[in-house]
Design an enzyme around this catalytic site. Structure first.
Site, short mmCIF file in Angstrom:
data_model
loop_
_atom_site.label_atom_id
_atom_site.label_comp_id
_atom_site.label_asym_id
_atom_site.label_seq_id
_atom_site.Cartn_x
_atom_site.Cartn_y
_atom_site.Cartn_z
N HIS A 112 -16.90 3.17 6.22
CA HIS A 112 -18.34 3.38 6.47
C HIS A 112 -18.94 2.28 7.34
CE1 HIS A 112 -18.62 6.07 2.64
NE2 HIS A 112 -18.09 6.69 3.64
N CYS A 139 -27.07 -6.20 24.81
CA CYS A 139 -25.63 -6.09 24.52
C CYS A 139 -24.90 -7.17 25.30
CB CYS A 139 -25.11 -4.72 24.93
SG CYS A 139 -23.31 -4.60 25.00
C1 BV8 Z 1 -19.67 13.35 6.61
C2 BV8 Z 1 -22.94 3.19 4.82
C3 BV8 Z 1 -18.88 14.98 8.10
C4 BV8 Z 1 -24.41 3.02 4.86
C5 BV8 Z 1 -22.57 5.18 3.45
C6 BV8 Z 1 -19.24 17.63 0.40
C7 BV8 Z 1 -20.05 17.96 -0.64
C8 BV8 Z 1 -21.40 17.49 -0.65
C9 BV8 Z 1 -21.92 16.69 0.39
C10 BV8 Z 1 -21.10 16.37 1.40
C11 BV8 Z 1 -19.78 16.86 1.43
N1 BV8 Z 1 -19.21 16.39 2.56
C12 BV8 Z 1 -20.14 15.65 3.24
C13 BV8 Z 1 -21.30 15.63 2.56
C14 BV8 Z 1 -22.51 14.94 2.96
C15 BV8 Z 1 -22.50 13.44 2.61
C16 BV8 Z 1 -22.45 13.25 1.13
O1 BV8 Z 1 -21.41 13.00 0.55
N2 BV8 Z 1 -23.64 13.33 0.53
C17 BV8 Z 1 -23.71 13.06 -0.94
C18 BV8 Z 1 -24.93 12.21 -1.19
C19 BV8 Z 1 -23.71 14.35 -1.70
N3 BV8 Z 1 -21.39 12.74 3.26
C20 BV8 Z 1 -21.58 12.35 4.54
O2 BV8 Z 1 -22.57 12.53 5.19
C21 BV8 Z 1 -20.40 11.60 5.17
N4 BV8 Z 1 -20.13 12.10 6.47
O3 BV8 Z 1 -19.48 14.08 5.67
O4 BV8 Z 1 -19.41 13.67 7.92
C22 BV8 Z 1 -17.41 14.89 7.92
C23 BV8 Z 1 -16.69 14.66 6.74
C24 BV8 Z 1 -15.30 14.68 6.69
C25 BV8 Z 1 -14.65 14.87 7.73
C26 BV8 Z 1 -15.42 15.11 8.85
C27 BV8 Z 1 -16.79 15.05 8.95
C28 BV8 Z 1 -20.74 10.11 5.43
C29 BV8 Z 1 -21.07 9.41 4.20
C30 BV8 Z 1 -21.19 7.90 4.51
C31 BV8 Z 1 -22.63 7.45 4.45
N5 BV8 Z 1 -22.70 5.98 4.50
N6 BV8 Z 1 -22.58 3.83 3.56
C32 BV8 Z 1 -24.88 1.91 3.96
O5 BV8 Z 1 -24.07 1.29 3.26
O6 BV8 Z 1 -26.09 1.68 4.01
S1 BV8 Z 1 -22.35 5.90 1.90
C33 BV8 Z 1 -22.75 4.64 0.75
O7 BV8 Z 1 -23.08 5.31 -0.43
C34 BV8 Z 1 -21.59 3.74 0.38
O8 BV8 Z 1 -20.79 3.39 1.48
C35 BV8 Z 1 -20.84 4.59 -0.63
O9 BV8 Z 1 -19.99 5.51 0.02
C36 BV8 Z 1 -21.96 5.35 -1.29
C37 BV8 Z 1 -22.38 4.61 -2.51
O10 BV8 Z 1 -21.46 4.89 -3.47
P1 BV8 Z 1 -20.76 3.70 -4.31
O11 BV8 Z 1 -20.20 2.68 -3.39
O12 BV8 Z 1 -19.89 4.38 -5.26
O13 BV8 Z 1 -22.02 2.98 -5.05
P2 BV8 Z 1 -22.88 3.58 -6.27
O14 BV8 Z 1 -24.04 2.66 -6.41
O15 BV8 Z 1 -23.11 5.04 -6.11
O16 BV8 Z 1 -21.91 3.41 -7.54
C38 BV8 Z 1 -21.49 2.12 -7.92
C39 BV8 Z 1 -20.44 2.34 -9.01
O17 BV8 Z 1 -19.92 1.06 -9.38
C40 BV8 Z 1 -21.02 2.99 -10.27
O18 BV8 Z 1 -20.10 4.00 -10.73
C41 BV8 Z 1 -21.09 1.82 -11.28
O19 BV8 Z 1 -20.78 2.24 -12.59
C42 BV8 Z 1 -19.97 0.91 -10.79
N7 BV8 Z 1 -20.21 -0.50 -11.07
C43 BV8 Z 1 -21.39 -1.17 -11.00
N8 BV8 Z 1 -21.19 -2.50 -11.28
C44 BV8 Z 1 -19.84 -2.64 -11.52
C45 BV8 Z 1 -19.21 -1.37 -11.36
N9 BV8 Z 1 -17.89 -1.17 -11.51
C46 BV8 Z 1 -17.15 -2.28 -11.85
N10 BV8 Z 1 -17.68 -3.54 -12.01
C47 BV8 Z 1 -19.02 -3.76 -11.85
N11 BV8 Z 1 -19.52 -4.99 -12.03
#
Ligand code: BV8
Length: 235
Positions: A112, A139
């Site tokens: 990402h 740039c």
């Molecule tokens: C795309 C950069 C086309 C920006 C990020 C299929 C179904 C539904 C939707 C989609 C689908 N396919 C695509 C989509 C759309 C979308 C998507 O998934 N939407 C979601 C919301 C439903 N995906 C996209 O748009 C992707 N692109 O699909 O392009 C494509 C695909 C494939 C092939 C060709 C083309 C692009 C997605 C990337 C977006 N950019 N990041 C930025 O950082 O600002 S995503 C960003 O959010 C992160 O990078 C990460 O991926 C996500 C956050 O998730 P986590 O890292 O898991 O963080 P979160 O807070 O959610 O969870 C933290 C976890 O840690 C928790 O479980 C918690 O319990 C745990 N935790 C907390 N503390 C601890 C811990 N564990 C251990 N120890 C601790 N101390």
């Protein structure tokens, strides 16, 4: 029959949870980033076209926080695994911080993007960047004031998907650390690895949305679970 018999190729997926104990906010927790910013306002190409200042300010702050953060024992343990594991290993991170590398890991892929990288949309050059972008700096390669954060936003194609798919197809073991399984295509990697015969392990503070797809789930803070697991692997 030791735990790691027959295991040569390992793929590790990390998310915001592995950097939480380094003081970097996760996304979906009650104090998560998405609490005070709507994804569609700061992490989409449409948002950047609509209000580039808001988006640049958001990532300038993220970049500052990354520079101020330090790796934690989970990052250190994976760096040790990277140094000592003789088989294939790929750490695929969803995180834009550089804490894996600062802990010493080198087999790291940022699917990402990276906070410490700026991308020129005029000449396509990428530059290591530790300063701000809000002031529209030129740039270094072409002089155009068209630098954007080198980040994969929602709706954009993640980086190096072919390399990731190839590693998942060869994996004997897939481990997911600190991710909620809410964002695709990363959230689908466990199924892909399992479909190629890999064993699958989740290390997370709480069960993720994809927990049922894993052979084993261990719950707890990454700073404890990851060093324990690496000790097991390296014996
Ligand atoms: C795309 C950069 C086309 C920006 C990020 C299929 C179904 C539904 C939707 C989609 C689908 N396919 C695509 C989509 C759309 C979308 C998507 O998934 N939407 C979601 C919301 C439903 N995906 C996209 O748009 C992707 N692109 O699909 O392009 C494509 C695909 C494939 C092939 C060709 C083309 C692009 C997605 C990337 C977006 N950019 N990041 C930025 O950082 O600002 S995503 C960003 O959010 C992160 O990078 C990460 O991926 C996500 C956050 O998730 P986590 O890292 O898991 O963080 P979160 O807070 O959610 O969870 C933290 C976890 O840690 C928790 O479980 C918690 O319990 C745990 N935790 C907390 N503390 C601890 C811990 N564990 C251990 N120890 C601790 N101390």
């Amino acid at each position: 029959m030791g735990r790691m018999d027959g295991i040569r190729n390992i793929v590790i997926l990390t998310g915001a949870g592995i950097s939480a104990e380094s003081g970097l906010r996760t996304f979906r927790a009650e104090d998560g980033l998405w609490e005070d910013h709507r994804v569609e306002d700061v992490a989409t190409p449409q948002a950047f076209r609509r209000d580039p200042e808001l988006v640049q300010r958001f990532y300038d702050l993220r970049r500052e926080n990354v520079l101020a953060a330090l790796p934690n024992p989970a990052h250190d343990a994976l760096a040790r695994l990277d140094r000592e594991w003789r088989g294939d290993l790929l750490i695929v991170t969803q995180n834009i911080d550089d804490l894996h590398e600062r802990a010493g890991a080198s087999r790291v892929l940022h699917m990402h993007g990276e906070a410490l990288s700026a991308w020129c949309t005029a000449c396509d050059a990428r530059h290591r960047w530790t300063g701000t972008l809000l002031d529209r700096p030129p740039c270094p390669a072409c002089g155009a004031a068209q630098l954007r954060p080198d980040i994969v936003w929602f709706g954009e194609m993640p980086y190096q998907m072919d390399r990731i798919f190839a590693a998942l197809a060869r994996a004997d073991l897939f481990v997911s650390i600190g991710t909620s399984g809410a964002v695709y295509p990363a959230a689908g990697f466990v199924q892909q690895a399992a479909s190629h015969g890999a064993r699958t392990l989740e290390l997370n503070l709480e069960r993720s949305l994809g927990s049922s797809a894993f052979d084993e789930t261990r719950l707890g803070p990454a700073s404890e679970l990851v060093p324990q697991w690496v000790d097991e692997v390296l014996g």
